[in-house]
Design a protein around this motif. Structure first.
Motif, PDB file in Angstrom:
ATOM      1  N   SER A 290       0.837  -1.201   0.000  1.00 38.58           N
ATOM      2  CA  SER A 290       0.000   0.000   0.000  1.00 38.58           C
ATOM      3  C   SER A 290       0.874   1.253   0.000  1.00 38.58           C
ATOM      4  O   SER A 290       0.509   2.296  -0.531  1.00 38.58           O
ATOM      5  CB  SER A 290      -0.930  -0.008   1.205  1.00 38.58           C
ATOM      6  OG  SER A 290      -0.175  -0.275   2.347  1.00 38.58           O
ATOM      7  N   GLU A 291       2.077   1.160   0.589  1.00 35.29           N
ATOM      8  CA  GLU A 291       2.962   2.328   0.662  1.00 35.29           C
ATOM      9  C   GLU A 291       3.894   2.341  -0.543  1.00 35.29           C
ATOM     10  O   GLU A 291       4.832   1.560  -0.598  1.00 35.29           O
ATOM     11  CB  GLU A 291       3.837   2.191   1.892  1.00 35.29           C
ATOM     12  CG  GLU A 291       3.611   3.261   2.931  1.00 35.29           C
ATOM     13  CD  GLU A 291       4.478   2.995   4.143  1.00 35.29           C
ATOM     14  OE1 GLU A 291       5.708   3.128   4.006  1.00 35.29           O
ATOM     15  OE2 GLU A 291       3.925   2.621   5.192  1.00 35.29           O
ATOM     16  N   LYS A 293       6.799   4.217  -2.774  1.00 34.65           N
ATOM     17  CA  LYS A 293       7.800   5.266  -2.548  1.00 34.65           C
ATOM     18  C   LYS A 293       7.556   6.388  -3.556  1.00 34.65           C
ATOM     19  O   LYS A 293       7.263   6.131  -4.719  1.00 34.65           O
ATOM     20  CB  LYS A 293       9.199   4.698  -2.736  1.00 34.65           C
ATOM     21  CG  LYS A 293       9.594   3.680  -1.697  1.00 34.65           C
ATOM     22  CD  LYS A 293      10.494   4.312  -0.653  1.00 34.65           C
ATOM     23  CE  LYS A 293      11.158   3.341   0.296  1.00 34.65           C
ATOM     24  NZ  LYS A 293      10.308   2.395   0.979  1.00 34.65           N
TER      25      LYS A 293
END
Ligand code: SAM
Length: 308
Positions: A290-291, A293
């Motif tokens: 989900s994260e 960069k």
């Protein structure tokens, strides 16, 4: 990269070696092994003397039975543990730069600014054992710290750090026509482009890193007179979580995750994706993290025009 200039860490850890002490993927630090010293952390007390003679990658134990791993100081790990004196390049951009600059063992590479030496460390490994990196920063203390770091990582034979205003003075004339590639991470890179062109061998490649598109436009405009094949890239890293298990094991995961979807929807959401489903033996499941960069900067590459 050890003091005997071999690029392998197959040998055992010795007194005086730099090791990366790994607690978790987000908690690592570089430590010089020193017989008689100890490392104290929340897992207990670790004697350095217990580390000598172990293979890089070993798990070592504290007085309380806690453990850490002793990893080899590769450029990839060094970039994660070095002390930040400036903004740095990370491995996604670094690996792309090395590939698109076509850097191979034996190359001569010029860089400015040195900053914290994050990119330089990977450049040095890429040109080893017979190539060389000349890196320049106009900030004297940063140059001194970078030299100290290259001593620590055993790279000082492959890197020369110069103090010089590259935007104002350009690269030193004695390196004219010798560089296979030039890399710029400067606030006004267009000022250094004419000099970069002079330094490059015929067919040599230039790359400039800039965080904003206005700088990219100005850089590309300046490149046009003596460079060709001008291309700009932005690297956005999207990691995947990979897990192994039976599908049922993934049910009841955190909200919104694949595992918590009802079976029918899950099957539909898998169409066209690389998620494999099986009710039988353990299966490997992958889903995007989900994260993601975010933006670091733009990489503009160009090849020196041939003089015909
Ligand atoms: N790429 C580096 C790394 O991965 O660690 C970081 C470079 S840092 C963002 C930019 C560096 O350029 C700073 O250390 C700064 O002192 C240097 N610099 C800025 N203007 C310069 C100039 N005119 N000549 C040489 N170096 C300069």
């Amino acid at each position: 990269i050890d003091s005997t200039k071999k690029l392998s860490f197959t040998r055992c850890i010795r007194d005086g070696d730099l090791v990366i002490v790994y607690e978790r993927y987000d908690n690592m630090k570089a430590i010089k092994v020193c017989d008689g010293s100890v490392l104290e952390n929340r897992f207990g007390v670790f004697k350095h003397s217990d580390w000598v003679g172990k293979q890089f990658g070993s798990k070592v134990f504290s007085n309380k039975g806690g453990f850490v791993y002793l990893l080899a100081p590769t450029p990839e790990l060094w970039t994660l543990v070095l002390s930040h004196r400036t903004q740095i390049l990370y491995i996604a951009d670094i690996s792309f730069v090395i590939m698109f600059l076509e850097i191979v063992p034996g190359c001569l590479v010029l860089e400015s600014g040195t900053g914290s030496g994050s990119l330089t460390t990977s450049l040095a490994r890429a040109v080893a054992p017979k190539g060389h990196v000349y890196t320049f920063d106009f900030h004297e203390q940063r140059a001194v710290s970078a030299r100290e770091d290259f001593e620590k990582t055993g790279l000082s034979n492959l890197v020369t750090v110069g103090v010089r205003d590259i935007q104002g003075e350009g690269f030193p004339d004695e390196l004219s026509g010798m560089a296979d590639s030039v890399f710029l991470d400067l606030p006004q890179p267009w000022l250094a482009i004419p000099s970069a062109g002079k330094m490059l061998k015929q067919d040599g490649i230039l790359c400039s890193f800039s965080p904003c598109i206005e700088q990219v436009e100005r850089t590309s405009e300046t490149m046009r007179s003596s460079f060709t094949d001008i291309r700009t890239f932005e690297i956005l890293l999207r990691t995947y979580e990979v897990r192994e298990g039976k599908l049922d094991d993934f049910q009841g995961d955190e909200a919104g995750s694949l595992g918590s979807l009802p079976r029918k929807r899950r099957q539909r959401s898998n169409e066209g994706s690389n998620v494999q489903e099986s009710t039988g033996p353990p299966t490997v499941m992958a889903r995007p993290c989900s994260e993601a960069k975010g933006h670091t900067g733009y990489l503009t590459f160009a090849r020196l025009k041939c003089l015909s």
